[in-house]
Design an enzyme around this catalytic site. Structure first.
Site, PDB file in Angstrom:
ATOM      1  CG  ASP A 172      -2.205  -0.715   1.040  1.00  0.00           C
ATOM      2  OD1 ASP A 172      -2.581  -0.968  -0.114  1.00  0.00           O
ATOM      3  OD2 ASP A 172      -2.859  -1.039   2.049  1.00  0.00           O
ATOM      4  CG  LEU A 173       2.972   2.192   3.563  1.00  0.00           C
ATOM      5  CD1 LEU A 173       4.000   1.905   4.639  1.00  0.00           C
ATOM      6  CD2 LEU A 173       2.201   3.465   3.893  1.00  0.00           C
TER       7      LEU A 173
END
Length: 414
Positions: free
Chosen positions: A187-188
């Site tokens: 996600d990051l």
């Protein structure tokens, strides 16, 4: 320390972002843009808001030490934004967002493929309203392909995208097996790649006047960020294995147990290896023909590493670090987060910040790591309360009257 607004100009002070995303990948991107000066308008569901507002404990605490409603998870990815509540399932809410788009440069969304088309908030519809719009979609698998309509979650993508196949202890050692990263790394990284893409698209727009649709997929990002592991496979045909805290291509480049803790030793060349074993009182290991070069050490790692492990156990951690630093061997401790935030370098760089907050009094956050001399990234506004800026944005951006806003609220649109 309290991070105050910078007197210097903001790199993206001329940019406004309509942020329809929630949870982590999208909000991570929009938080980057906000830190760089963009006016980020975060659209949230009335009553509930971003899912991560409820992802606690822990929660920020008020002056009396009691939990507020602000989950630490939500706080980590939403500073610098303005929160506006809009029911996008209502026709009036959809019309309101289309009106807002006329005043925005970027739309960011992470709905399932095709979901926003039913609301007239898809790229083609909004492009007709604002031709130079930069529209960034973040999904699990992208806008096309056989998996396009599947939901994508970080944990699943870490597995599907190969990260867990190279993360975790070796299968032939105790505790061996696949392991996810300790943070939602996919996600990051997708949020970071999306930030780069948005900035590139804005640069293109400023040069040509042309907007575009950005298609970001968690799976694409995960495969791309395999880096040398992906290259190792493509150039050898052999899937890389898990190596735990060791390195597939360099030896020794791993953790070792000391007399009182653990240490990381990262010898990047033969000279550093020789200094390492000399510091440990085992210079003969630097002369041994089995270990003289890195390819030989990789070949004979199962012989060498147990010998090095016994050597390292003879001294405490801090003594090893001081000794190896003195001879130029890369090394370091394995810190927990308490040790991270009390580390002298972390404190000198003022990585931890405190921002004023309407419920908690102040909240503790981590500053943006981007350091620029002329247009620094600033973290001067705490993550907003749900709907905190609804009236402000509708009044200042769209020119709506207080009576208009009250009527929309009475209808449940806000």
């Amino acid at each position: 320390m309290t991070q105050s607004a910078s007197p210097l100009p903001k790199a993206l002070g001329h940019i406004r972002v309509l942020d329809l995303s929630r949870v982590l990948a999208g909000p991570w991107c929009s938080q980057n843009l906000a830190d760089l000066g963009a006016d980020v308008i975060k659209i949230e569901r009335p009553g509930n808001g971003d899912d991560t507002r409820a992802w606690g404990p822990p929660y920020a605490k008020d002056a009396d030490g009691n939990d507020t409603s602000e989950a630490a998870y939500y706080l980590s990815a939403n500073r610098g934004k303005r929160s506006v509540t809009v029911d996008i399932a209502s026709s009036e809410g959809q019309a309101l967002l289309r009106e807002l788009v006329k005043h925005c440069d970027v739309v960011l969304e992470n709905f399932k493929v095709g979901h926003l088309k039913r609301y007239g908030l898809d790229y083609d519809t909004l492009k007709a309203i604002k031709p130079d719009l930069v529209y960034c979609s973040i999904t699990g698998f992208g806008q096309d392909g056989p998996y396009a309509h599947r939901a994508g979650y970080d944990f699943l993508i870490q597995g599907m995208g190969g990260l867990m196949s190279v993360t975790g202890e070796r299968d032939d050692l105790p505790g061996g097996g696949p392991q996810k990263a300790g943070v939602a790394l996919t996600d990051l990284m997708t949020g970071m790649y999306a930030t780069v893409a948005v900035l590139a698209a804005l640069t293109h727009r400023d040069r040509t006047g042309e907007g575009q649709h950005i298609d970001m997929a968690l799976l694409d990002t995960q495969v791309a960020m395999l880096a040398n592991m992906g290259s190792n496979y493509l150039n050898s045909g052999e899937p890389p294995k898990r190596w735990g805290n060791a390195h597939a291509n360099i030896v020794p480049y791993q953790t070792f147990a000391c007399a009182d803790g653990h240490i990381i030793v990262a010898t990047g060349n033969d000279g550093q290896y020789q200094k390492f074993v000399e510091a440990g009182g085992r210079p003969e290991l630097g002369l041994d023909e089995r270990f003289a070069t890195n390819p030989l050490r990789v070949k004979n790692r199962d012989v060498l590493v147990p010998i090095l492990a016994e050597m390292v156990k003879e001294k405490p951690r801090d003594e090893w670090i001081a000794l190896l630093e003195s001879v130029g061997v890369p090394c370091g401790p394995i810190n927990d987060l308490g040790e991270v935030f009390t580390n002298e370098q972390v404190q000198a760089r003022e990585v931890a910040i405190e921002l004023p907050h309407p419920k908690a009094g102040k909240v503790k956050l981590v500053r943006n790591p981007i350091r620029m001399s002329a247009t620094p990234a600033t973290s001067d506004k705490a993550p907003p309360l749900l709907g905190q800026h609804t009236d402000e944005v509708l009044r200042d951006v769209l020119g709506r009257s207080d009576a208009d806003i009250a009527a929309l609220r009475d209808k449940g649109v806000l």
